[in-house]
Structures are given as structure tokens and as C-alpha cells.
Design an enzyme around this catalytic site. Structure first.
Site, PDB file in Angstrom:
ATOM      1  N   GLY A  46       0.838  -1.196   0.000  1.00  0.00           N
ATOM      2  CA  GLY A  46       0.000   0.000   0.000  1.00  0.00           C
ATOM      3  C   GLY A  46       0.866   1.237   0.000  1.00  0.00           C
ATOM      4  CD  GLN A  51       3.550   5.677   2.619  1.00  0.00           C
ATOM      5  OE1 GLN A  51       2.584   5.166   2.065  1.00  0.00           O
ATOM      6  NE2 GLN A  51       4.514   4.949   3.160  1.00  0.00           N
ATOM      7  CB  CYS A  92       5.406   2.029   7.536  1.00  0.00           C
ATOM      8  SG  CYS A  92       4.985   3.522   6.644  1.00  0.00           S
ATOM      9  CG  LEU A  93       6.878   0.936   1.440  1.00  0.00           C
ATOM     10  CD1 LEU A  93       6.392   1.332   0.054  1.00  0.00           C
ATOM     11  CD2 LEU A  93       7.954  -0.138   1.340  1.00  0.00           C
ATOM     12  CG  HIS A 135      -0.421   1.333   7.421  1.00  0.00           C
ATOM     13  ND1 HIS A 135       0.504   0.833   8.309  1.00  0.00           N
ATOM     14  CD2 HIS A 135       0.289   2.147   6.596  1.00  0.00           C
ATOM     15  CE1 HIS A 135       1.698   1.324   8.036  1.00  0.00           C
ATOM     16  NE2 HIS A 135       1.594   2.122   6.986  1.00  0.00           N
ATOM     17  CD  GLU A 136      -0.808   2.535   2.840  1.00  0.00           C
ATOM     18  OE1 GLU A 136      -0.347   3.690   2.749  1.00  0.00           O
ATOM     19  OE2 GLU A 136      -0.100   1.553   3.108  1.00  0.00           O
ATOM     20  CG  HIS A 139       0.692   6.838   5.523  1.00  0.00           C
ATOM     21  ND1 HIS A 139       1.817   7.278   6.181  1.00  0.00           N
ATOM     22  CD2 HIS A 139       0.900   5.520   5.282  1.00  0.00           C
ATOM     23  CE1 HIS A 139       2.668   6.267   6.331  1.00  0.00           C
ATOM     24  NE2 HIS A 139       2.134   5.187   5.798  1.00  0.00           N
TER      25      HIS A 139
HETATM   26 ZN    ZN Z   1       2.902   3.279   5.827  1.00  0.00          ZN
END
Ligand code: ZN
Length: 178
Positions: A46, A51, A92-93, A135-136, A139
Site C-alpha cells: 500500500g 508518502q 511501513c515503507l 494504515h494508508e 497516512h
Molecule cells: Zn505506511
């Protein structure tokens, strides 16, 4: 399509609240393509526009990592949820530590969003897909999954990432890499 540069914790831009998208035009289409390319490149399941430093309410998700069509959600909102929360193991990236952490998330949610064709869609998600959407969507509200951890754990992650950053700055200063 291009791979976009990811923002990493503790970059303050990750704390911005995303704005709703009013018109789904070619620019949004291009943004989505770039987000998908970036997500797949980094082996993520995701990615939120936040991000990559874009302040717009848009997320892309593919929990099958390329086996199915990705989910593209524009201006997503949660319209219903099952009250029970369960543990979700997450990474998480934007938080580049190897370890994953357990976070409590709603097991089941129902969301409303727009797709790229500007159609309203409603979708029920459970388990991994539900966790991933939550989660997304976090963000988009400037929230990172590590915010849910204890202060001690949060601080440990901060220190770890700071150490990595210092190393990179040191190497750059001494021209080991250009
Ligand atoms: Zn994340």
C-alpha cells in the site's frame, strides 16, 4: 511512469493532512500510475500520496503484490466498522526499520471512496485488506503506525533511524558516495 522518492520518518511532511481531490483528471491518473510504480518497486502492499510528498487524499493498495488489480481509493472515508479490534503486524515503507510491530486495528470496515472513473464505490474489507486501508488512511491524516506504540518503542525507532541518517550524512560529507 516514474518511481517517486519516498519520504522517511521523521520527515515533517509525513504529518500533513491530505486535501480532498475535487477533480479526477489526467494529473491524478498520472499520479496514480507513479504511485503504483513506486509501491511495486519498493515491494509495498500500500502507498499513500503523503508518502511521496503529495498532499492529496489518494491511496493505492495491492495485498496480492501484483497478482490482482490494485485498489485505487480517492477521498476514502470509513462509513462503518466492526467494533472489535485485533492485532495487525505492520511495517511501513516510510519507517525503514527491519522489525514489524503489532498494532490494534478494526477487523472489519466498510469504506466509501471514488475510483479513477469518478464513480462512488463502497467496499467491505476484513483482516489484511482492512488493516492496510486503515494504515494508508492514517497516512492521509498525518498518522504513522508507530504513533500507536509505547513512547519507549517509538523512541527506539526514532533513535535507530537517526543513527542511519547520521551515517548517511557522514558518508556524504566525506564524499564516499556522490
Ligand atoms: Zn505506511
Amino acid at each position: 511512469m516514474s518511481i517517486m522518492k519516498l519520504l522517511y520518518f521523521p520527515n515533517k511532511k509525513l504529518r500533513k493532512i491530505a486535501k480532498s481531490i475535487k477533480k479526477i483528471d489526467d494529473n491524478i491518473q498520472l499520479l496514480v500510475n507513479n504511485m503504483l510504480k513506486t509501491m511495486y518497486f519498493y515491494n509495498g502492499i500500500g502507498l499513500a500520496a503523503t508518502q511521496i510528498g503529495i498532499n492529496k487524499k489518494i491511496i493505492v493498495i495491492d495485498i496480492t503484490m501484483g497478482k490482482n488489480n490494485p485498489l485505487i481509493l480517492i477521498n476514502p472515508t470509513i462509513i462503518a466498522f466492526d467494533k472489535s479490534k485485533i492485532n495487525s503486524k505492520e511495517g511501513c515503507l516510510s519507517v525503514p526499520v527491519k522489525q514489524q510491530y503489532y498494532i490494534l486495528r478494526y477487523k472489519k470496515i466498510k469504506i466509501r471512496a471514488k475510483n479513477l472513473m469518478n464513480e462512488n464505490i463502497e467496499l467491505e474489507a476484513k483482516y489484511l485488506l482492512s488493516f492496510c486501508i486503515q494504515h494508508e488512511m492514517d497516512h492521509l491524516n498525518g498518522i504513522l503506525f508507530i504513533d500507536y506504540l509505547s513512547n519507549l518503542k517509538y523512541q527506539r525507532i526514532y533513535d535507530k533511524i537517526n543513527k542511519i541518517n547520521k551515517k548517511i550524512i557522514f558518508i556524504k560529507k566525506h564524499n564516499y558516495i556522490k
